[in-house]
Scaffold this motif. Structure first.
Motif, mmCIF file in Angstrom:
data_model
loop_
_atom_site.group_PDB
_atom_site.id
_atom_site.type_symbol
_atom_site.label_atom_id
_atom_site.label_comp_id
_atom_site.label_asym_id
_atom_site.label_seq_id
_atom_site.Cartn_x
_atom_site.Cartn_y
_atom_site.Cartn_z
ATOM 1 N N CYS A 1 0.817 -1.217 0.000
ATOM 2 C CA CYS A 1 0.000 0.000 0.000
ATOM 3 C C CYS A 1 0.850 1.266 0.000
ATOM 4 O O CYS A 1 0.401 2.323 -0.441
ATOM 5 C CB CYS A 1 -0.916 0.008 1.225
ATOM 6 S SG CYS A 1 -2.286 -1.141 1.137
ATOM 7 N N GLU B 1 -10.684 -0.932 0.388
ATOM 8 C CA GLU B 1 -11.306 -0.179 -0.704
ATOM 9 C C GLU B 1 -11.285 -0.982 -2.001
ATOM 10 O O GLU B 1 -12.275 -1.031 -2.741
ATOM 11 C CB GLU B 1 -10.586 1.152 -0.894
ATOM 12 C CG GLU B 1 -10.780 2.121 0.253
ATOM 13 C CD GLU B 1 -10.041 3.421 0.007
ATOM 14 O OE1 GLU B 1 -10.236 4.014 -1.068
ATOM 15 O OE2 GLU B 1 -9.269 3.838 0.881
ATOM 16 N N THR B 2 -10.142 -1.605 -2.280
ATOM 17 C CA THR B 2 -10.030 -2.413 -3.497
ATOM 18 C C THR B 2 -11.001 -3.582 -3.462
ATOM 19 O O THR B 2 -11.668 -3.885 -4.464
ATOM 20 C CB THR B 2 -8.592 -2.949 -3.643
ATOM 21 O OG1 THR B 2 -7.693 -1.846 -3.717
ATOM 22 C CG2 THR B 2 -8.451 -3.801 -4.894
ATOM 23 N N GLY C 1 -13.788 -3.740 -1.793
ATOM 24 C CA GLY C 1 -15.139 -3.205 -1.971
ATOM 25 C C GLY C 1 -15.463 -2.935 -3.427
ATOM 26 O O GLY C 1 -16.562 -3.253 -3.904
ATOM 27 N N VAL C 2 -14.506 -2.354 -4.164
ATOM 28 C CA VAL C 2 -14.726 -2.057 -5.582
ATOM 29 C C VAL C 2 -14.871 -3.335 -6.392
ATOM 30 O O VAL C 2 -15.781 -3.472 -7.228
ATOM 31 C CB VAL C 2 -13.572 -1.196 -6.138
ATOM 32 C CG1 VAL C 2 -13.672 -1.080 -7.657
ATOM 33 C CG2 VAL C 2 -13.601 0.194 -5.513
ATOM 34 N N SER D 1 -21.203 -2.972 -0.078
ATOM 35 C CA SER D 1 -19.946 -2.762 -0.798
ATOM 36 C C SER D 1 -19.743 -1.284 -1.117
ATOM 37 O O SER D 1 -18.641 -0.748 -0.976
ATOM 38 C CB SER D 1 -19.938 -3.578 -2.093
ATOM 39 O OG SER D 1 -20.018 -4.955 -1.824
ATOM 40 N N ILE E 1 -16.783 1.365 0.495
ATOM 41 C CA ILE E 1 -15.910 2.239 -0.285
ATOM 42 C C ILE E 1 -16.030 3.687 0.190
ATOM 43 O O ILE E 1 -15.034 4.390 0.367
ATOM 44 C CB ILE E 1 -16.266 2.146 -1.785
ATOM 45 C CG1 ILE E 1 -16.079 0.708 -2.284
ATOM 46 C CG2 ILE E 1 -15.402 3.097 -2.610
ATOM 47 C CD1 ILE E 1 -16.678 0.460 -3.650
ATOM 48 N N SER F 1 -17.022 4.830 3.120
ATOM 49 C CA SER F 1 -16.646 5.090 4.514
ATOM 50 C C SER F 1 -15.206 4.708 4.836
ATOM 51 O O SER F 1 -14.753 4.903 5.967
ATOM 52 C CB SER F 1 -17.578 4.320 5.453
ATOM 53 O OG SER F 1 -17.432 2.919 5.260
ATOM 54 N N ALA F 2 -14.475 4.165 3.858
ATOM 55 C CA ALA F 2 -13.135 3.625 4.129
ATOM 56 C C ALA F 2 -12.197 4.676 4.710
ATOM 57 O O ALA F 2 -11.361 4.371 5.552
ATOM 58 C CB ALA F 2 -12.543 3.041 2.850
ATOM 59 N N ARG F 3 -12.302 5.916 4.282
ATOM 60 C CA ARG F 3 -11.360 6.952 4.716
ATOM 61 C C ARG F 3 -11.955 7.924 5.731
ATOM 62 O O ARG F 3 -11.326 8.926 6.052
ATOM 63 C CB ARG F 3 -10.862 7.743 3.506
ATOM 64 C CG ARG F 3 -10.033 6.901 2.539
ATOM 65 C CD ARG F 3 -9.526 7.721 1.374
ATOM 66 N NE ARG F 3 -8.710 6.924 0.481
ATOM 67 C CZ ARG F 3 -7.403 6.737 0.610
ATOM 68 N NH1 ARG F 3 -6.775 7.290 1.612
ATOM 69 N NH2 ARG F 3 -6.738 5.989 -0.242
#
Length: 322
Positions: A189, A229-230, A232-233, A289, A293, A295-297
């Motif tokens: 990352c 995030e990845t 989730g996408v 999903s 994405i 809420s990840a940040r």
């Protein structure tokens, strides 16, 4: 590339009650050219180390330090704290991360160093596990995990903790919140350059593994969670594709029923009902999903470089190397 001719190496070893293995491992490490500092991270062990055994193992050839954590956090978080602590006290050119059970062979450290000399600055060099010594059940489970990891993240998974980190890369790495969950995944990352070299694992030096099926599963899920995030996408795209296919099938059923005489009586109604239920379920699965994405940040994350000291009970020098 601007690598020093003679590299000063620091070795970071997380350990939980595995003091016999660590003592034997230290005795091997002091024979490796360039190792000037060995830092043992005591991950809240319930058995105290025999300081005399550790001192005898180092034989006066390197500086030996012990960082004791306030509680057991798991070896990944112990590594995160160790890296963060050493980033605040850099007296070396590169840091070598190894497991404390001896499965990572100190004889391969020169291989990591040689590989590092052939790559650009700040490149983190990983030992790729070309051969494992675990049983058949573990290896089958590991293969299954690698397939799942590839499917969810789009990245391979063939390295562990054994690696060499240039001192110039430590600050960037320890300011990543992902390091708190999984070291190797955090490196990916970080977008720091990486290199890999084949290094077969050996059997444990002493004792039995503290890892069981549940802890191994948690370890794997933590690696995947770093790519939240990845994941989730990718899951969202897969679900969206299935929703599209179901919608096309639904339109086809309705078209066949209204425009042709092919449909068996009652068949179209049943098919439409089942497809609508499937479509609704897929849409309900897609919603989490999308929320993942979005809420990840938004949450506050643990930054090891800033918070490591809260988990350190004691940091002492056992032998100063003189």
């Amino acid at each position: 590339m601007n690598h020093p001719k003679s590299m000063r190496l620091c070795v970071c070893l997380p350990v939980y009650n595995d003091w016999e293995s660590v003592s034997e491992l230290i005795a091997e490490l002091v024979q490796v050219d360039g190792v000037v500092r060995i830092v043992v991270i005591d991950d809240g062990s319930t058995r105290l180390p025999n300081v005399d055994d550790l001192t005898d193992a180092v034989r006066g050839k390197a500086r030996l330090e012990l960082i004791s954590l306030t509680t057991n956090l798991g070896h990944q978080r112990a590594i995160a704290i160790g890296l963060s602590a050493l980033a605040s006290d850099i007296t070396f050119d590169a840091l070598v991360v190894m497991d404390g059970d001896g499965q990572d062979d100190p004889a391969h450290i020169p291989v990591l160093v040689d590989t590092y000399r052939s790559v650009p600055d700040q490149t983190i060099v990983f030992a790729r596990r070309s051969r494992r010594t675990e049983g058949l059940v573990f290896r089958c489970g590991y293969i299954g995990f690698k397939i799942l990891h590839r499917a969810l993240t789009g990245r391979g998974c063939d390295v562990g903790n054994f690696s060499l980190i240039p001192s110039a890369s430590l600050s960037r790495l320890t300011h990543l919140s992902a390091l708190w969950n999984h070291y190797a995944a955090a490196v990916l990352c970080s977008r720091l350059p990486t290199a890999k070299v084949d290094c077969p694992r050996r059997a444990r030096v002493a004792g039995q593994s503290h890892m069981h099926v549940t802890s191994l599963a948690v370890h794997g899920l933590r690696a995947i969670s770093v790519f939240g995030e990845t994941v989730g996408v990718r899951v969202g795209l897969a679900l969206a594709t299935l929703i599209g296919l179901v919608f096309v099938a639904l339109v086809a059923v309705v078209g066949i029923r209204l425009a042709t005489t092919w449909a068996i009586p009652g068949w179209a109604t049943s098919a439409v009902g089942l497809l609508l239920i499937l479509l609704l379920n897929l849409m309900l699965l897609l919603a989490p999903s999308v929320l993942l994405i979005l809420s990840a940040r938004s949450g506050t994350s643990m930054i090891p470089a800033l918070d490591w000291n809260d988990f350190v009970a004691k940091w002492k020098v056992i032998h100063d190397g003189r």
